[in-house]
Design an enzyme around this catalytic site. Structure first.
Site, PDB file in Angstrom:
ATOM      1  N   HIS A 136       0.817  -1.220   0.000  1.00 11.29           N
ATOM      2  CA  HIS A 136       0.000   0.000   0.000  1.00 11.29           C
ATOM      3  C   HIS A 136       0.846   1.263   0.000  1.00 11.29           C
ATOM      4  O   HIS A 136       0.345   2.340  -0.316  1.00 11.29           O
ATOM      5  CB  HIS A 136      -1.052  -0.016   1.116  1.00 11.29           C
ATOM      6  CG  HIS A 136      -0.556   0.310   2.489  1.00 11.29           C
ATOM      7  ND1 HIS A 136      -0.240  -0.650   3.425  1.00 11.29           N
ATOM      8  CD2 HIS A 136      -0.331   1.490   3.101  1.00 11.29           C
ATOM      9  CE1 HIS A 136       0.149  -0.076   4.539  1.00 11.29           C
ATOM     10  NE2 HIS A 136       0.116   1.222   4.382  1.00 11.29           N
TER      11      HIS A 136
ATOM     12  N   SER B 257       4.025   2.280   8.378  1.00  3.74           N
ATOM     13  CA  SER B 257       3.812   1.300   7.326  1.00  3.74           C
ATOM     14  C   SER B 257       5.106   1.073   6.583  1.00  3.74           C
ATOM     15  O   SER B 257       5.789   2.018   6.209  1.00  3.74           O
ATOM     16  CB  SER B 257       2.758   1.798   6.346  1.00  3.74           C
ATOM     17  OG  SER B 257       1.502   1.427   6.801  1.00  3.74           O
TER      18      SER B 257
ATOM     19  N   ASP C 191       1.137  -7.703   2.403  1.00  2.00           N
ATOM     20  CA  ASP C 191       1.228  -6.274   2.076  1.00  2.00           C
ATOM     21  C   ASP C 191       2.685  -5.825   1.896  1.00  2.00           C
ATOM     22  O   ASP C 191       3.235  -5.121   2.736  1.00  2.00           O
ATOM     23  CB  ASP C 191       0.535  -5.477   3.187  1.00  2.00           C
ATOM     24  CG  ASP C 191       0.271  -4.030   2.777  1.00  2.00           C
ATOM     25  OD1 ASP C 191       0.850  -3.568   1.782  1.00  2.00           O
ATOM     26  OD2 ASP C 191      -0.515  -3.365   3.480  1.00  2.00           O
TER      27      ASP C 191
HETATM   28  N1  ARG Z   1      -4.639   0.583   7.514  1.00  4.39           N
HETATM   29  C1  ARG Z   1      -3.345   0.600   6.878  1.00  4.39           C
HETATM   30  C2  ARG Z   1      -2.750   2.005   6.930  1.00  4.39           C
HETATM   31  O1  ARG Z   1      -3.217   2.826   7.659  1.00  4.39           O
HETATM   32  C3  ARG Z   1      -3.422   0.074   5.498  1.00  4.39           C
HETATM   33  C4  ARG Z   1      -4.079   0.937   4.489  1.00  4.39           C
HETATM   34  C5  ARG Z   1      -4.099   0.425   3.085  1.00  4.39           C
HETATM   35  N2  ARG Z   1      -5.139  -0.576   2.856  1.00  4.39           N
HETATM   36  C6  ARG Z   1      -6.448  -0.290   2.544  1.00  4.39           C
HETATM   37  N3  ARG Z   1      -7.280  -1.273   2.365  1.00  4.39           N
HETATM   38  N4  ARG Z   1      -6.892   0.925   2.414  1.00  4.39           N
HETATM   39  O2  ARG Z   1      -2.088   2.543   6.104  1.00  4.39           O
HETATM   40  N1  GLU Z   2      -1.139   1.434   7.585  1.00  2.00           N
HETATM   41  C1  GLU Z   2      -0.474   2.481   8.310  1.00  2.00           C
HETATM   42  C2  GLU Z   2       0.498   3.316   7.484  1.00  2.00           C
HETATM   43  O1  GLU Z   2       0.312   3.496   6.315  1.00  2.00           O
HETATM   44  C3  GLU Z   2       0.197   1.861   9.452  1.00  2.00           C
HETATM   45  C4  GLU Z   2      -0.848   1.461  10.344  1.00  2.00           C
HETATM   46  C5  GLU Z   2      -0.989   2.417  11.452  1.00  2.00           C
HETATM   47  O2  GLU Z   2      -1.566   3.517  11.304  1.00  2.00           O
HETATM   48  O3  GLU Z   2      -0.475   2.007  12.483  1.00  2.00           O
HETATM   49  O4  GLU Z   2       1.415   3.903   7.989  1.00  2.00           O
END
Ligand code: ARG
Ligand code: GLU
Length: 722
Positions: A85, A654, A221
Site C-alpha cells: 500500500h 507502514s 502487504d
Molecule cells: N490501515 C493501513 C494504513 O493505515 C493500510 C491501508 C491500506 N489498505 C487499505 N485497504 N486501504 O495505512
Molecule cells: N497502515 C499504516 C500506514 O500506512 C500503518 C498502520 C498504522 O496507522 O499504524 O502507515
C-alpha cells in the site's frame, strides 16, 4: 473505603504507570532510557547496535519512503522492502488495462526491467543531535510570543548552518515535546528509486477494506524497490548509468520466524500522535469530531463504492483514491470505539486530578501551572463549535470533492498571478501542470459530481447556520433541494471538470486559463465556502488555537516536572523512532481471545472466487494444495502469513521492519488492529497491537509464487534461533 474512591485510586495508579511496550522512542536516547527494559523483554543487542554515529548500525538500513511510509534495505545492492500500500500509487501509475500490475503483480526479472518513479525519494538519517540549548539561547519565559518565535527561528537557522554538512546531505531541526526540546537531523536523500516487484493485489491487498485495520489478517502487504546512486555511491538524479546503492547496513532476514513472547522491534517514521492532550480534547475527538468526519466520508464512499462495483475500469482508476478515503474513515470509527472501551477519558481525568493535587501542593507550581487545566476546559468548550465546522469544511473542500481540491491547487497559482503577474506564474507552472496531470489521471467527473451533490446536502443540513456561506446557501435555496441537478449544472459549465481542455489551455495561455478559472462555477462555489469558513470560523479558531498551543507547551513541561517518576517519549512528528514489544495476541471483547499468528490456511478459508476483495491467484491455491513452501514453512509444515505485536506504532510506520532480538528482519509492519487505533491518543497494552506480515511469507511469495529467486539470492537469510 468507598468503592468510587477505590476505583479512582486504582485508575490513578494505573494510569501513571507506563506499560513496558508504550512509546515511540528516539533512537539516540535508547542507551539512557530503554536499553535495560528492551533487554528484559528479550533483546540481545545493545543500544549501539541500533543507533550509532560511528559505525554501521540498524538505523543505516532504515529510510523514510517518499516522506509518508518507511522502507528498509535488505541487500547490499540497494534492494528495498516496503508495503504494497506504500508502493500502491506507483504500481498504479505503471498500470493500464493491458498491463495491469495492480491486478497481476509485477516482477522485474533483471535490472533493466526495473521501473523508474519520478518524484519518489528515500531518506536516510545520518545523525541526530540535541540542540535544545542552542535553540533556546536568549529565550526567556516572559518574552512576547511573536518575538520568542522569531528568536527561536533565527537560532534554528544558525544551528542548521553550523552543522557542517556535506554537499549531498540535508539538515533540519524539529521541535519535540510540544516545543520544549529541539533536535537536529542530518539526512541523505536518494531520488532514483525503481520498482522491482509487487504481488498481485489479491495477495498484496487481500481482504482490502473489509479486513483493513482488522485481525485476523491475511494480507501479503509488501512491494520491492531498488535505490540507485551515482558512481560515488552518493545521491544522484535518475540516470540509466546509476548503480545500485551500497548501503552502510542492510537487514539479514530470519528464517526462524516468531513465537508468542518473542521480542519485536519496529523501526520507522511514525507521522503524528497526540499522547499528552487534556481529557477534554480526547473527549471532543472521540465524541464530536470523529463522528463528523466519519459521516462525511460515508456519503462519499457510498458513491465511490457503487461506481467501482459497476465498472471494472473505474475500479482501477479509483482504487487509490477510494483506499485513502476509506482508510481514515475506518480508523476513526475504531479510534472512537477504543477510547470508550478503555475508558481513556476517565483515566486521563484521574491523572489530571493527581496532577492538580501535586501542583496545588507546591506554591511555585501552583503559580505557574495551577490554572492550566481549568483554562484548557474553557478553551476547548469555546473551540468546539468552530472545530466542528472547520473539520466538516476541510473534509468537503480539501479531501472528498476532487474538483474542490483542484480548485485549491489552481487557486494558489491564480493568487500568484494576481499579486505578481504572469511572469511569476510561468516559473512554477510546469510543476503545477505535472501535479495536476497526476491528479486528473483516471478522473471521472460524473462520480465527483455525485459526491458534490451529497456533500452540498450535508453542508446545507448539518453545518452550523452561523458558519455557512450566505452566497452558497442562497443558491442552494433556489435549487429547492435538487442537489443532484444543482451539481450537474455546475459540472456542465465547469472548465475544471474538463481537464482535456483545461490543462492544455493552462499550458499554452496561462493568463486566459487563470482568468477563466476565476470565473469557473465549481471554483466559485468552493471559494465561497472557504471564504465563509475563513471569516466566520478560522478567525476565531486560530486565535483560540494559538493560546491552546502555548498552554499545551507549558502543560507538557509541567507534566515532565510534576511526574518525575514517569518516563516521557515525544509525540510522533515524522522523525525516526524505535518502538519495542513482544509477539502477543489480545482480548478484543469479553470471552474472545485472539492468537497472534495467522497462516495460509486462513487465506484459503477467506477465498471467494471473483470477489474483488477476497479473490486469489490460482497459483497460490496450487502452492497451498501441494504444500510447496520451500524452506519458508514453520517446523510443523505450515505457511505463516501475519502476526501481532504490542509495538506502539502509527501511520507512517507502514513498511517499517519488524526486527528480532538479534537485529534480523522477521516481518514488515503494515497496520494496527481496529480496537487499538486509539493508540495515537492513548496507548493501552490490553488492546493496542500492530500487525506485521511474516518475512517468510514475503520470501515464499517472491520465490515460490513469483519465481523471482534471483532476488532471494541477493538477500542474506539467517537462522538466529539455531
Ligand atoms: N490501515 C493501513 C494504513 O493505515 C493500510 C491501508 C491500506 N489498505 C487499505 N485497504 N486501504 O495505512
Ligand atoms: N497502515 C499504516 C500506514 O500506512 C500503518 C498502520 C498504522 O496507522 O499504524 O502507515
Amino acid at each position: 473505603m468507598h468503592t468510587r474512591i477505590l476505583v479512582f485510586l486504582f485508575l490513578t495508579i494505573f494510569s501513571l504507570r507506563l506499560s513496558a511496550t508504550e512509546g515511540m522512542w528516539l533512537p539516540q536516547l535508547l542507551k539512557a532510557l530503554n536499553e535495560g527494559e528492551m533487554q528484559s523483554l528479550g533483546m540481545k543487542m545493545s543500544a549501539e547496535d541500533i543507533y550509532s554515529v560511528n559505525r554501521g548500525s540498524l538505523k543505516d538500513a532504515i529510510v523514510s519512503f517518499g516522506g509518508f511510509c518507511t522502507g528498509e534495505l535488505i541487500s547490499g545492492q540497494g534492494l528495498l522492502l516496503t508495503n504494497h500500500h506504500c508502493g500502491y500509487s506507483r504500481i498504479q501509475s505503471h498500470s493500464s488495462l493491458e498491463n495491469n500490475y495492480l491486478q497481476d503483480g509485477f516482477w522485474a526479472m533483471n535490472r533493466s526491467e526495473e521501473l523508474p518513479n519520478p518524484g519518489l525519494f528515500v531518506t536516510f538519517i545520518v545523525r541526530i543531535e540535541d540542540v535544545t540549548e542552542q535553540v533556546f539561547r536568549g529565550v526567556t519565559e516572559d518574552m512576547d510570543p511573536a518575538a520568542r518565535q522569531s528568536l527561536i527561528d533565527k537560532n534554528r537557522k544558525s544551528v542548521e548552518t553550523a552543522a557542517g554538512i556535506e554537499s549531498y546531505q540535508d539538515v533540519f531541526t524539529r521541535p519535540f515535546f510540544k516545543g520544549n526540546q529541539y533536535f537536529l537531523f542530518v539526512t541523505e536523500t536518494y531520488n532514483d528509486v525503481r520498482l522491482v516487484g509487487a504481488p498481485p493485489s489479491s495477495i498484496g491487498k487481500f481482504g482490502a477494506d473489509t479486513d483493513n485495520w482488522e485481525w485476523p489478517r491475511h494480507t501479503g502487504d509488501f512491494s520491492l524497490f531498488r535505490v540507485y546512486a551515482g558512481p560515488d555511491n552518493q545521491p544522484a538524479d535518475y540516470s540509466p548509468d546509476n548503480q545500485p546503492l551500497k548501503p552502510r547496513h542492510f537487514l539479514p532476514i530470519s528464517l526462524d520466524g516468531v513465537a508468542a513472547g518473542d521480542f519485536t522491534l519496529v523501526f520507522g517514521f511514525p507521522g503524528r500522535t497526540n499522547q499528552y492532550l487534556p481529557s477534554h480534547a480526547v473527549q471532543m475527538q472521540a465524541d464530536v469530531l470523529n463522528p463528523i468526519k466519519i459521516g462525511i466520508r460515508e456519503r462519499t464512499l457510498d458513491v465511490l463504492n457503487a461506481a467501482m462495483r459497476a465498472d471494472e475500469e473505474v475500479r482501477l482508476q479509483y482504487a487509490s483514491h477510494q483506499a485513502g478515503i476509506a482508510n481514515a474513515w475506518k480508523k476513526w470509527i475504531g479510534e472512537s470505539q477504543g477510547l470508550k472501551q478503555t475508558h481513556a477519558v476517565t483515566k486521563k481525568q484521574a491523572m489530571e486530578a493527581e496532577f492538580q493535587k501535586r501542583v496545588d501542593a507546591k506554591p511555585e507550581w501552583k503559580t505557574a501551572y495551577g490554572n492550566l487545566l481549568p483554562r484548557f476546559a474553557e478553551l476547548y468548550e469555546e473551540m468546539e463549535p468552530y472545530a466542528k465546522t472547520m473539520n466538516a469544511v476541510s473534509e468537503i473542500t480539501g479531501r472528498n470533492v476532487q474538483l474542490f481540491q483542484v480548485s485549491g491547487i489552481v487557486d494558489r497559482l491564480h493568487r500568484l498571478y494576481e499579486s505578481q503577474g504572469l511572469d511569476a506564474v510561468k516559473q512554477p507552472l510546469p510543476r503545477f501542470l505535472s501535479y495536476l496531470e497526476g491528479f486528473y489521471e483516471g478522473y471521472q467527473p460524473t462520480i465527483d459530481q455525485q459526491v458534490l451533490a451529497g456533500l452540498l446536502k450535508y453542508y446545507a443540513e448539518e453545518v452550523n447556520p452561523d458558519h455557512q456561506s450566505e452566497v452558497v446557501m442562497a443558491r442552494l435555496k433556489k435549487a429547492q433541494g435538487d442537489y443532484a441537478g444543482f451539481a450537474e449544472a455546475l459540472f456542465t459549465e465547469s472548465l475544471l471538470a474538463r481537464p482535456d481542455d483545461f490543462l492544455p489551455q493552462l499550458e499554452k495561455d496561462p493568463e486566459a486559463a487563470l482568468k477563466a478559472f476565476s470565473e469557473d462555477p465549481v471554483h466559485r462555489l468552493a471559494a465561497e465556502m472557504r471564504a465563509a469558513n475563513d471569516e466566520k470560523v478560522m478567525s476565531h479558531y486560530d486565535r483560540l488555537d494559538k493560546e491552546r498551543e502555548q498552554l499545551q507547551r507549558t502543560y507538557m513541561k509541567a507534566l515532565m516536572e510534576v511526574f518525575p517518576e514517569r518516563r516521557f517519549y515525544p509525540d510522533a512528528n515524522g522523525t525516526l523512532r524505535v518502538t519495542y514489544g513482544q509477539v502477543e495476541g489480545y482480548q478484543p471483547r469479553d470471552a474472545i481471545q485472539y492468537l497472534p499468528v495467522t497462516h495460509l490456511s486462513g487465506v484459503i478459508a477467506k477465498y471467494q472466487p471473483g470477489d474483488y476483495e477476497f479473490d486469489l491467484p490460482q497459483k497460490l491455491i496450487e502452492l497451498y494444495e501441494q504444500k510447496d513452501y520451500g524452506p519458508y514453512a514453520t517446523a510443523d509444515g505450515k505457511m505463516p502469513v501475519c502476526f501481532l505485536g504490542s509495538n506502539h506504532t502509527s501511520g507512517g510506520n507502514s513498511g517499517s521492519p519488524a526486527i528480532d532480538a538479534y537485529g534480523n528482519l522477521i516481518g514488515l509492519n503494515f497496520d494496527r488492529v481496529w480496537e487499538g487505533t486509539m493508540s495515537d491518543l492513548y496507548y493501552d497494552r490490553s488492546i493496542c497491537r500492530n500487525i506485521m506480515v511474516d518475512a517468510r511469507y514475503i520470501l515464499f511469495v517472491i520465490d515460490k509464487f513469483a519465481g523471482a529467486g534471483h532476488l532471494i539470492e541477493e538477500m542474506k537469510l539467517v537462522h538466529p534461533k539455531k
